[in-house]
Structures are given as structure tokens and as C-alpha cells.
Motif scaffolding. Structure first.
Motif, short mmCIF file in Angstrom:
data_model
loop_
_atom_site.label_atom_id
_atom_site.label_comp_id
_atom_site.label_asym_id
_atom_site.label_seq_id
_atom_site.Cartn_x
_atom_site.Cartn_y
_atom_site.Cartn_z
N LYS A 291 0.83 -1.21 0.00
CA LYS A 291 0.00 0.00 0.00
C LYS A 291 0.86 1.26 0.00
O LYS A 291 0.50 2.27 -0.61
CB LYS A 291 -0.95 0.01 1.21
CG LYS A 291 -1.93 -1.15 1.24
CD LYS A 291 -2.70 -1.29 -0.06
CE LYS A 291 -3.58 -2.53 -0.07
NZ LYS A 291 -4.23 -2.74 -1.38
N ALA A 292 2.00 1.21 0.69
CA ALA A 292 2.90 2.36 0.71
C ALA A 292 3.59 2.55 -0.64
O ALA A 292 4.14 3.62 -0.92
CB ALA A 292 3.95 2.18 1.80
N SER A 293 3.54 1.53 -1.50
CA SER A 293 4.23 1.57 -2.80
C SER A 293 3.30 1.91 -3.96
O SER A 293 3.76 2.03 -5.09
CB SER A 293 4.88 0.21 -3.08
OG SER A 293 5.77 -0.15 -2.05
N GLN A 294 2.01 2.07 -3.69
CA GLN A 294 1.08 2.33 -4.79
C GLN A 294 0.95 3.82 -5.05
O GLN A 294 1.53 4.66 -4.36
CB GLN A 294 -0.29 1.71 -4.49
CG GLN A 294 -1.03 2.35 -3.32
CD GLN A 294 -2.48 1.94 -3.30
OE1 GLN A 294 -3.37 2.74 -3.53
NE2 GLN A 294 -2.72 0.67 -3.00
N ASP A 295 0.19 4.17 -6.09
CA ASP A 295 0.10 5.56 -6.53
C ASP A 295 -1.07 6.33 -5.92
O ASP A 295 -1.14 7.55 -6.09
CB ASP A 295 -0.04 5.61 -8.06
CG ASP A 295 1.24 5.17 -8.75
OD1 ASP A 295 2.32 5.33 -8.14
OD2 ASP A 295 1.17 4.65 -9.88
N LYS A 296 -1.98 5.65 -5.25
CA LYS A 296 -3.10 6.36 -4.65
C LYS A 296 -2.58 7.09 -3.42
O LYS A 296 -2.28 6.49 -2.39
CB LYS A 296 -4.23 5.40 -4.29
CG LYS A 296 -5.47 6.12 -3.79
CD LYS A 296 -6.61 5.14 -3.61
CE LYS A 296 -7.21 4.75 -4.94
NZ LYS A 296 -7.82 5.88 -5.66
N ARG A 297 -2.48 8.40 -3.52
CA ARG A 297 -1.69 9.18 -2.56
C ARG A 297 -2.17 9.05 -1.11
O ARG A 297 -1.36 8.83 -0.20
CB ARG A 297 -1.70 10.66 -2.97
CG ARG A 297 -0.84 11.54 -2.08
CD ARG A 297 -0.80 12.97 -2.60
NE ARG A 297 -0.09 13.82 -1.68
CZ ARG A 297 0.08 15.12 -1.87
NH1 ARG A 297 -0.40 15.69 -2.96
NH2 ARG A 297 0.73 15.84 -0.99
N PHE A 298 -3.47 9.17 -0.88
CA PHE A 298 -3.92 9.21 0.52
C PHE A 298 -3.80 7.83 1.18
O PHE A 298 -3.59 7.75 2.39
CB PHE A 298 -5.35 9.77 0.62
CG PHE A 298 -6.45 8.80 0.32
CD1 PHE A 298 -7.22 8.26 1.34
CD2 PHE A 298 -6.75 8.44 -0.99
CE1 PHE A 298 -8.26 7.38 1.06
CE2 PHE A 298 -7.77 7.57 -1.27
CZ PHE A 298 -8.53 7.03 -0.24
#
Length: 329
Positions: free
Chosen positions: A178-185
Motif C-alpha cells: 500500500k505504501a508503494s502504490q500511486d493512490k496518494r492518501f
């Protein structure tokens, strides 16, 4: 590591983005001015929260797509309040976390957070059942569920520290993803959860868990793991680093110096400078009885523990940093 965990790690962020975008389409609801009277109380509450102010053109589409997630209440840990009925909350917790109704799942996740904060001992024996369900929510393509599960993970780390070490692997896998994905929040929330993890879980227990991810084939996973690894080593302190083994740590740090992403390389540089400081303080405290004191130097230590190329790279980093400090003083 289990096959499921490996499959999760090898999932690229792009596939998650596809799931996120498709879920958002069903998540947003238009402003209808009415509500289904047959809906249960909690669902009516969420429906009202999804109503947004009318906008025109393309903005209406974007606002509609984000409305659901934007209006879900994400409660910061310090603002959590106690549950009204502890017995009921405990009895319904596992079933709620496993519910097919995402609203119920979010409510149960927040109850998990409240119980962990205010009734820590009550939930301790339930963690073996609760953590797999939190992991399931972390995998949920609906952003509201995923982010609430991330917040829950942070509170679990805060409350239970080393007690969760045997159940940490699946949580760690998902938080790194999750920390590596592009969805910022979602990414920002996962980063914060990882910070809590590295400060609340003993580094002697956490570092062996993080080490395999330093070699993961996904460069973004490696970068996040490198940052966590460096931060966790800092928690050891001088004596802790000496006890854990500077020779082992320098090999891990050296392996990241040539990594694909700058975040990995920067985390490695930070760690190497800390190891150099600890090593030199340690040798300063040890009387040199040899006729060849240069054998206790940082340069000799690197050359004795690393391949020639790795030693050269490490010395280049640490020497440049030292020259910069001298010039700046």
C-alpha cells in the motif's frame, strides 16, 4: 514466506489502481434528495454523507467518483473515543470484521482501534483471529475500507508492540504494498503506519522480518523496506547495533547502494553513516594494543567484510560525507 504473501508482493501497483478505479465507480452515489427507508440506520448515515454539492461538466464526474471516500470519517488515533458497550463490541468484533457489508467492516475496524486503545487486554487473546481479518481489509479494493484498515494497523502496533511479531508478516506485506502504490492518501497512511511499526516493534525482532524485502523484485517494495530497515536500526542505539552485528548490517546497507530507486540508495547512505559512527566510537573505546592500528580503521573493516566493489562504494559514500562535515565546520 507463504505463497499468498509472495503473490501479494509481486502484484504491481498498476493492477491495484485498476481495482481502485473500478470500485470507486460503484462507491459514489448521486445526490438524490431522498433515501431508502428500508435501509438500516448505519447505511442511511453513510448515504447522507455521500451527498455532495452540485458541480458542472467533468468536475461533476471527478467529484462524484471521490465523494464516497472523501466523506468517510477517518479518525486519528488521538481522537478515538471509547466504545459505549464493551461487551457487545467484543462479542460482535470478529463477525463484524468478516462482514460482507463494507460499512459494517469499517465500523468494526474502528471498534478494533477503540478496544485496542482503551481495553487492550480484552482484545489481546483475540489478535490471532482479528489480524487476518485486518489483512483481508487491507486487500479490499474499496479505498475507505483499505485506509481504515491501515489506521487500525497503526493502532495495533501502538497497543501491542512485540506481541504481534508472530502475526506480523501478512500485515507487513500489505503495508509495504500500500505504501508503494500511486493512490496518494492510501500511500501516505501506509507510510505513517510503517513509521509506527518501526518505532513500536523491537528492532531485534523486526529487522529479520524486513531483511527479505530488501531483495524483493519490486523496486518500490525494496525502497520502502530499505527506509524501514534504516529507521529500525536507528532504534537499536550504539550498544544495540554492536550487539546485533555491524558486519551483518553493513552488508545489508551495501546491497542497497546500487539499487534502482533513489529512496533505497538514500536509506542505505543514512544507515552506512550511522554504522560508521558507531564503529568509530566503539574502536575509540577499545585500547589499540597492536603495532598496526590501521587494522582497526573503518576502511579496513569495510574491506574485510565486503567485496572489493562494495567496499569501494561504501567508502566513497562515507568519505564524501566526512569531507562535507569537515568543510562545513
Amino acid at each position: 514466506m507463504s505463497g499468498t504473501a509472495l503473490r501479494d508482493l509481486n502484484t504491481l501497483p498498476g493492477s491495484e489502481r485498476k481495482s481502485e478505479s473500478s470500485s470507486k465507480g460503484s462507491f459514489a452515489r448521486p445526490c438524490t434528495g431522498s433515501i431508502d427507508e428500508n435501509a438500516d440506520k448505519s447505511q442511511r448515515k453513510i448515504s447522507f454523507s455521500l451527498v455532495s454539492a452540485p458541480v458542472n461538466g467533468e468536475e461533476a464526474v471527478n467529484a462524484g467518483a471521490e465523494a464516497g471516500n472523501a466523506e468517510v470519517e477517518y479518525i486519528e488515533s488521538e481522537n478515538l473515543t471509547d466504545v459505549e458497550d464493551v461487551d457487545t463490541a467484543v462479542k460482535t468484533l470478529v463477525d463484524g470484521l468478516g462482514s460482507k457489508d463494507w460499512v459494517v467492516v469499517c465500523e468494526s475496524l474502528n471498534n478494533t482501534r477503540r478496544l485496542s486503545k482503551f481495553h487492550k487486554e480484552t482484545v489481546l487473546d483475540m489478535l490471532v483471529d482479528v489480524i487476518p481479518l485486518i489483512v483481508k481489509s487491507l486487500k479490499n479494493p474499496r479505498s475507505a475500507v483499505c485506509k481504515t484498515a491501515i489506521l487500525t494497523s497503526s493502532d495495533i502496533f501502538n497497543a501491542y508492540n512485540d506481541y504481534i511479531i508472530d502475526s506480523l508478516d501478512p500485515l507487513l506485506v500489505q503495508l509495504l504494498l500500500k505504501a508503494s502504490q500511486d493512490k496518494r492518501f492510501v500511500c501516505e497512511a501506509a507510510d505513517k503506519a510503517l513509521v509506527v511499526m518501526t518505532t513500536q516493534v523491537s528492532p531485534t525482532l523486526l529487522l529479520p522480518k524486513l531483511q527479505p524485502y530488501l531483495k524483493n523484485r519490486n523496486p518500490r517494495i525494496r525502497a520502502k523496506a530499505s527506509i524501514c530497515f534504516s529507521r529500525s536500526v536507528s532504534q537499536l542505539g550504539l550498544e544495540g547495533i554492536k550487539s546485533y552485528g555491524i558486519d551483518k548490517l553493513i552488508q545489508d546497507a551495501a546491497s542497497q547502494l546500487s539499487d534502482q530507486l533513489p529512496e533505497s540508495r538514500e536509506a542505505a547512505r543514512t544507515l552506512l553513516l550511522e554504522l560508521q559512527t558507531v564503529y568509530e566510537k566503539s574502536t575509540d573505546l577499545t585500547p589499540i594494543v597492536s603495532e598496526h592500528p590501521e587494522l582497526s580503521s573503518w576502511e579496513h573493516f569495510c574491506q574485510s567484510k565486503l567485496s572489493p566493489l562494495s567496499a569501494q562504494a561504501v567508502l566513497r559514500v562515507t568519505n564524501v560525507a566526512r569531507e562535507g562535515i569537515v568543510l562545513g565546520s
